[in-house]
Scaffold this motif. Structure first.
Motif, mmCIF file in Angstrom:
data_model
loop_
_atom_site.group_PDB
_atom_site.id
_atom_site.type_symbol
_atom_site.label_atom_id
_atom_site.label_comp_id
_atom_site.label_asym_id
_atom_site.label_seq_id
_atom_site.Cartn_x
_atom_site.Cartn_y
_atom_site.Cartn_z
ATOM 1 N N LYS A 84 6.764 -17.196 -36.674
ATOM 2 C CA LYS A 84 7.267 -18.307 -37.487
ATOM 3 C C LYS A 84 7.590 -17.646 -38.738
ATOM 4 C CE LYS A 84 4.724 -21.491 -39.336
ATOM 5 N NZ LYS A 84 4.080 -23.044 -39.477
ATOM 6 N N ARG A 85 8.758 -18.152 -39.241
ATOM 7 C CA ARG A 85 9.160 -17.563 -40.655
ATOM 8 C C ARG A 85 9.668 -18.849 -41.308
ATOM 9 N NH1 ARG A 85 8.923 -12.333 -42.952
ATOM 10 N NH2 ARG A 85 9.559 -12.958 -45.036
ATOM 11 N N ILE A 121 15.961 -18.018 -30.814
ATOM 12 C CA ILE A 121 15.414 -18.563 -32.048
ATOM 13 C C ILE A 121 15.731 -20.046 -32.172
ATOM 14 C CG2 ILE A 121 15.616 -18.075 -34.782
ATOM 15 C CD1 ILE A 121 14.442 -15.632 -33.183
ATOM 16 N N LEU A 133 11.931 -21.255 -39.194
ATOM 17 C CA LEU A 133 12.497 -20.446 -37.791
ATOM 18 C C LEU A 133 11.210 -20.005 -36.878
ATOM 19 C CD1 LEU A 133 14.903 -18.066 -39.624
ATOM 20 C CD2 LEU A 133 15.509 -20.074 -38.501
ATOM 21 N N LYS A 134 11.542 -20.011 -35.570
ATOM 22 C CA LYS A 134 10.550 -19.783 -34.753
ATOM 23 C C LYS A 134 11.093 -18.974 -33.628
ATOM 24 C CE LYS A 134 7.453 -23.789 -35.508
ATOM 25 N NZ LYS A 134 6.750 -24.889 -34.851
ATOM 26 N N GLY A 135 10.294 -18.143 -32.699
ATOM 27 C CA GLY A 135 10.667 -17.258 -31.935
ATOM 28 C C GLY A 135 9.733 -16.265 -31.411
ATOM 29 N N ASN A 138 9.906 -10.568 -32.780
ATOM 30 C CA ASN A 138 9.505 -10.366 -34.259
ATOM 31 C C ASN A 138 10.682 -10.191 -34.956
ATOM 32 O OD1 ASN A 138 8.043 -10.607 -36.523
ATOM 33 N ND2 ASN A 138 6.969 -8.745 -36.163
ATOM 34 N N LEU A 141 13.689 -12.531 -35.215
ATOM 35 C CA LEU A 141 13.377 -13.476 -36.049
ATOM 36 C C LEU A 141 13.499 -12.916 -37.432
ATOM 37 C CD1 LEU A 141 12.306 -16.246 -36.252
ATOM 38 C CD2 LEU A 141 9.883 -15.326 -36.665
#
Length: 179
Positions: A84-85, A121, A133-135, A138, A141
């Motif tokens: 998550k970012r 994403i 943002l989720k994915g 890494n 993302l």
């Protein structure tokens, strides 16, 4: 010798790791990821984890073993937990909207900016000025978050722009004023 490269990668029971030619494939509850392995390296999959082994003849293999071990560990974490970012938008009238798989930004330009999200994403907007943002990948993302931030980097005088949630903007002092 890379100290990171020596460490074994713990592999949960929900994750299936397989080696297909020169690619390692990691499958888990959230999806599937694969990565190409350099010819100087080999992967050993045991019941207690994954070990990256290197060719002792090759000097470059030391650095590559640490990198490869970290990439595989990130894939294992991605298919189990995900990444998550968070990004924040700062500025009067600056905001974002989500339409299908496209983020639509108003960032003080004369036009709106459409940003299509890459495959894998997803985005959430708890507020019009906050993007999550989720994915499972890494690197994808992080690259997507960097591209969104590059649309309007934070400026040092008022701090307006798109920034990471944990980022601190170093502020500059403006004009001293007329005397």
């Amino acid at each position: 010798m890379s100290r990171i490269g020596k460490l074994k990668i713990p592999c949960p029971e929900t994750v299936n790791v397989s080696l297909t030619g020169d690619r390692v494939v990691v499958k888990g509850p959230n999806g599937e990821l694969s990565e190409k392995i350099h010819p100087f390296l080999s992967i050993r999959i045991d019941s207690d984890g994954i070990q990256v082994e290197k060719d002792p003849e090759q000097r470059k293999a030391d650095a590559l073993s640490g990198l490869t071990r970290t990439l595989i560990a990130n894939m294992v974490k991605g298919v189990t937990e995900g990444y998550k970012r968070e990004l924040e938008i700062v500025g009067v009238g600056y905001r974002a909207e989500l339409s299908d798989d496209t983020l639509i930004f108003q960032l003080g330009y004369s036009h709106r900016i459409n940003f299509p999200l890459p495959e894998g994403i997803s985005a959430e907007l708890p507020k019009p000025t906050q993007i999550v943002l989720k994915g499972i990948d890494n690197s994808l993302l992080g690259q997507t978050a960097a591209k969104i931030r590059a649309l309007r980097k934070p400026e040092p005088y008022k701090g307006k722009g798109i920034k990471y949630a944990e980022e601190k903007i170093r502020r500059k002092v403006g004009k001293a004023g007329a005397k």
